[in-house]
Design an enzyme around this catalytic site. Structure first.
Site, PDB file in Angstrom:
ATOM      1  CD  GLU A  13      -1.464   2.947   2.749  1.00 20.75           C
ATOM      2  OE1 GLU A  13      -1.769   2.443   3.838  1.00 20.75           O
ATOM      3  OE2 GLU A  13      -0.351   2.825   2.232  1.00 20.75           O
TER       4      GLU A  13
ATOM      5  CG  ASP B  20      -2.136   3.295  10.824  1.00 19.57           C
ATOM      6  OD1 ASP B  20      -3.102   2.996  11.545  1.00 19.57           O
ATOM      7  OD2 ASP B  20      -1.069   2.667  10.823  1.00 19.57           O
TER       8      ASP B  20
ATOM      9  CB  SER C  88      -2.918  -2.232   7.125  1.00 26.52           C
ATOM     10  OG  SER C  88      -3.101  -1.108   7.942  1.00 26.52           O
TER      11      SER C  88
ATOM     12  CD  GLU D  58      15.864  12.723   0.312  1.00 25.79           C
ATOM     13  OE1 GLU D  58      15.234  11.683   0.008  1.00 25.79           O
ATOM     14  OE2 GLU D  58      15.296  13.781   0.637  1.00 25.79           O
TER      15      GLU D  58
ATOM     16  CG  ASP E 149      -6.458   0.286   6.663  1.00 25.83           C
ATOM     17  OD1 ASP E 149      -6.879   1.328   7.212  1.00 25.83           O
ATOM     18  OD2 ASP E 149      -5.246   0.027   6.548  1.00 25.83           O
ATOM     19  CG  HIS E 150      -7.403  -0.182  10.656  1.00 28.22           C
ATOM     20  ND1 HIS E 150      -6.954   0.929  11.338  1.00 28.22           N
ATOM     21  CD2 HIS E 150      -6.347  -0.617   9.929  1.00 28.22           C
ATOM     22  CE1 HIS E 150      -5.687   1.136  11.043  1.00 28.22           C
ATOM     23  NE2 HIS E 150      -5.288   0.220  10.178  1.00 28.22           N
TER      24      HIS E 150
END
Ligand SMILES: [Zn+2]
Lengths: 236, 538
Positions: free
Chosen positions: B330, B335, B111, B237, B376-377
């Protein structure tokens, strides 16, 4: 090759983790803090169906009220569970030679549970499991009082020697149609008196930290490369 | 008659897009008319040659074409249709090209160089973020990085007086978002403690907060809190320690250095943000990547916004700038789900990504906003066999007219979705026994103690194939079979799609190098046009 492959599968699954088979609600605040101990265990896994074979390994176990750490006898691999102030658990696999910690984020837990059963993590049996097993008799193990309990959990025959004062499993035997796994306590001392001490948290936090979710994008990283190919090679 | 015909055409095309199970099966005439109508519509497409006021670049990380097709079918089937006729929001954008994703040194890229190509217009080597190919991997010297850095579309947007934002489901310091604002020759140097000793190049998290062009970045929403918090401070958190060793609390720095600035880390804080009074928003919703959409609502301790909610909030903050804005969004975990070999999470991530694109389309004017959706791929993810129309996309392949699943030459059923490599290999691994693999395997595996997925470090050869049934393969945690056993499923080298709409979107055509995406954005924004820049100053 088949046998060693099979045993390898069982062996590389640490007994600690084996005992963590189910998640449960957080331990209630009413539980007193557990005794700080340093232990050495031996685990033997026997394949009882043909072809029979067995393998044994040893590992260290250190317990404080909020941190549990394990280490293989070779000293290279370990695991650490830390209970934070708000009850979350941070779990990391430790690669001491590479000074690297691999973190498994709570975000990526595939089951719908927020926290571990700390009691089970600390003693290798949950309260529910202990109650499922029938009390047989009181024995002594390494000079300590122990309850022998037997029964069945998730279709496996289970036999436990439970140290009620320490809230810790001394022996666990689990048997199914294929394997018999036996965990045996070899040595137990108060943590402060133990010759072999766990790796300090400060040192672990200075290790390189990797999120396991990133392995797929770290194909050129020397550590990830080594980790992903090492075990695949040495037994073939 | 004419009017009736026109109505009929509209009805037909909606039949074809809303799902056939909802309507009567199309007749041959319906198919013909709908096809014809597509051509009529195309004839009426008019090119928008105007300048873009705003650009939104959507990246589905690892969202190859097979992922889009399978997600389209999955999405259609969840709406009650056969699925194949469905369209994801971005598939309706008018212009399309294919993108060649290789990097300067990789046939199959990661990426970092791919996003660098998209936001700087220049291809570079693997793992590098917005520095040119002459910089050695893991270059430590900040001076060398500075001398070889590539200017990004986000930096140029700020220089031209636009606002700028980044949104991701991955860590906001992860390669794809990082390439828009950071310059470094190792994508993994996300926090100061990740760098090699002696490296003077700043870590990625500090580059985000210290970004100083024209008042700094306006919106940054995603995961990755621990790289922003010092090791003396615990996570709000989960209570785990931060990972910074330099003592900086970048979340505090963000609010002190910017005006009208806020930092939020949970759903309540996010919801309380008023876009009208906020000019700089940093939102970090998890210590690392945020939840998979499939797990988000049920699992999260403190609640966190969806990709769609983050996108909508970002636009409402950025659009206050009359000069316009650049926004990168994004879908970062498509991915990760593929790397884990888990199609279900990859498809549901893509479904949420498409919802985020739709929200952006709805919130903007196509006359002035260029929207680009690409990847991206790709990944080694396949849709195979001869399943009949409407066959469950996650299910066993069942042929046309068949009443039982199709069988392979061993007499065993198989799934439509598979991976060429990865963790779904059916030989025994060190973590799971021989047979089908699952994303969660709480019975015996080491990672049942809190890790994700099946992360094997060894496999034994499989003996034959497992016997599958529908319940098993349609389970959310099923890992599709992989031919080649690997610890993690891999990226793939084939081209990915570029969808576009808005000003200059028609410049995307044919098969192009990935770095062309930057050049279209720069052209649309008028950054390459000196005359335009000069007239702007007047
Ligand atoms: Zn990837």
């Amino acid at each position: 090759m088949k046998i060693s492959d099979c045993l390898k599968i069982v062996m590389t699954v640490s007994f600690m983790a084996f005992s963590l088979s189910s998640f449960a609600e957080s331990v209630s605040d009413s539980n007193p803090p557990l005794m700080e101990v340093a232990c050495r265990y031996e685990m033997k896994v026997t394949r009882i169906t043909k072809p029979k074979s067995s393998i044994t390994n040893a590992w260290f176990f250190w317990r404080t009220p909020n941190i549990i750490q394990t280490q293989d006898a070779d000293g290279d691999h370990g695991e650490i569970w830390e209970r934070t102030a708000n009850g979350s658990i941070q779990y990391r696999k430790l690669y001491h030679t590479d000074k690297t910690a691999v973190e498994y984020m709570p975000t990526d837990m595939p089951t719908n549970n927020m926290s571990f059963d700390w009691f089970k993590l600390s003693g290798m049996m949950s309260k529910e499991e202990l109650n499922t097993l029938k009390m047989i008799k009181i024995k002594r193990v390494l000079g300590r009082s122990a309850e022998l309990r037997k029964g069945e959990i998730n279709g496996q025959a289970v036999e436990v020697l439970w140290l009620p004062n320490e809230n810790l499993s001394a022996n666990i035997i689990k048997k199914d149609k294929i394997n018999r796994m036996e965990l045996r306590l070899i040595e137990i001392t108060p943590l402060s008196l133990a010759v072999k001490q766990p790796i300090a948290i400060g040192d672990i936090n200075n290790y390189r930290q990797i999120d396991a979710a990133d392995f797929g994008d770290m194909e050129n990283d020397p550590f990830v490369k080594k980790l992903m190919s090492a075990e695949g090679h040495h037994h073939h | 008659m004419q009017l009736f015909k026109k109505l009929n055409l509209i009805a037909t095309s909606s039949i074809l897009t809303i799902g056939i199970a909802h309507a009567a099966e199309p007749t041959p005439a319906d198919w013909f008319n709908a096809g014809h109508q597509t051509v009529v519509n195309a004839k009426h497409l008019s090119r928008n040659n105007g300048h873009a006021k705003n650009v939104i670049l959507f990246i589905g990380d690892g969202m190859g074409i097979s992922t889009i097709t399978a997600s389209r079918i999955y999405d259609g089937q969840t709406k009650g249709g056969h699925g194949e006729e469905n369209s994801l929001s971005f598939e309706k954008l008018p212009y399309l090209a294919l993108s060649k994703t290789y990097s300067v040194d990789q046939q199959t890229p990661d990426s970092a160089p791919t996003m660098t190509a998209m936001v700087t217009g220049v291809k570079t080597i693997g793992d590098s973020l917005s520095v040119n190919q002459y910089v050695a991997h893991s270059e430590k010297d900040a001076k060398v990085i500075d001398a070889n850095k590539l200017s990004t579309i986000l930096e140029q947007a700020k220089q031209h007086g636009l606002s700028a934002g980044i949104v991701s489901t991955a860590r906001i310091t992860h390669a794809t978002p990082a390439a828009t604002y950071a310059h470094t020759a190792n994508r993994d140097w996300e926090g100061d403690s990740d760098k090699l000793a002696g490296a003077t190049v700043p870590d990625i998290a500090s580059q985000l907060v210290d970004f100083n062009v024209n008042g700094g970045i306006n919106v940054a929403l995603g995961g990755g809190r621990t790289r922003f918090i010092p090791n003396t401070v615990t996570d709000p958190e989960y209570g785990v320690a931060g990972k910074r060793k330099d003592g900086r609390n970048l979340t505090v720095d963000w609010t002190t250095k910017h005006t009208n600035a806020h930092y939020v880390w949970d759903q309540a804080g996010f919801d309380a943000i008023d876009p009208n009074t906020t000019d700089h928003l940093l939102g970090l919703f998890e210590p690392s990547h945020v939840h998979y959409e499939a797990d988000r609502v049920a699992h999260d301790k403190s609640g966190e916004p969806s990709l769609t909610q983050m996108t909508t909030k970002a636009i409402s903050i950025l659009k206050k700038n009359d000069n316009g804005y650049f926004l990168m969004v994004e879908g970062g975990r498509i991915d990760h789900a593929h790397h884990s070999g888990n199609a279900y999470r990859a498809l549901t991530e893509t479904q949420q990504f498409a919802a985020a694109v739709k929200a952006a389309i709805d919130a903007t004017d196509p006359e002035e906003t260029l929207i680009i959706v690409t990847a991206d791929h790709s990944h080694v993810f396949t849709i195979g066999g001869y399943p009949q129309r409407g066959n469950p996309i996650l299910g066993l392949t069942q042929g046309v007219g068949a009443t039982k699943p199709d069988l392979d030459m061993l007499g065993l059923p198989y799934t439509t979705l598979n991976y060429a490599n990865g963790t779904g290999y059916t030989g025994a691994s060190n973590a799971q026994p021989e047979g089908s693999k699952t994303f969660s395997f709480p019975a015996t595996a080491a990672w049942a103690s809190g890790s994700e997925g099946h992360n094997p470090t060894s496999f034994s050869p499989a003996t034959g194939r497992p016997t599958l049934d529908s319940a098993k393969v349609e389970d959310a945690n099923y890992l599709q079979e992989a031919i080649i056993p690997l610890s993690s499923e891999t990226h793939a080298a084939e081209d990915v799609a570029i969808f576009a709409g808005g000003p200059k979107a028609h410049l995307f055509h044919g098969i192009v190098e990935q770095n062309v995406i930057y050049h279209v954005m720069a052209d649309a924004l008028g950054f390459n046009d000196e005359e335009h820049s000069e007239s702007d100053k007047d």
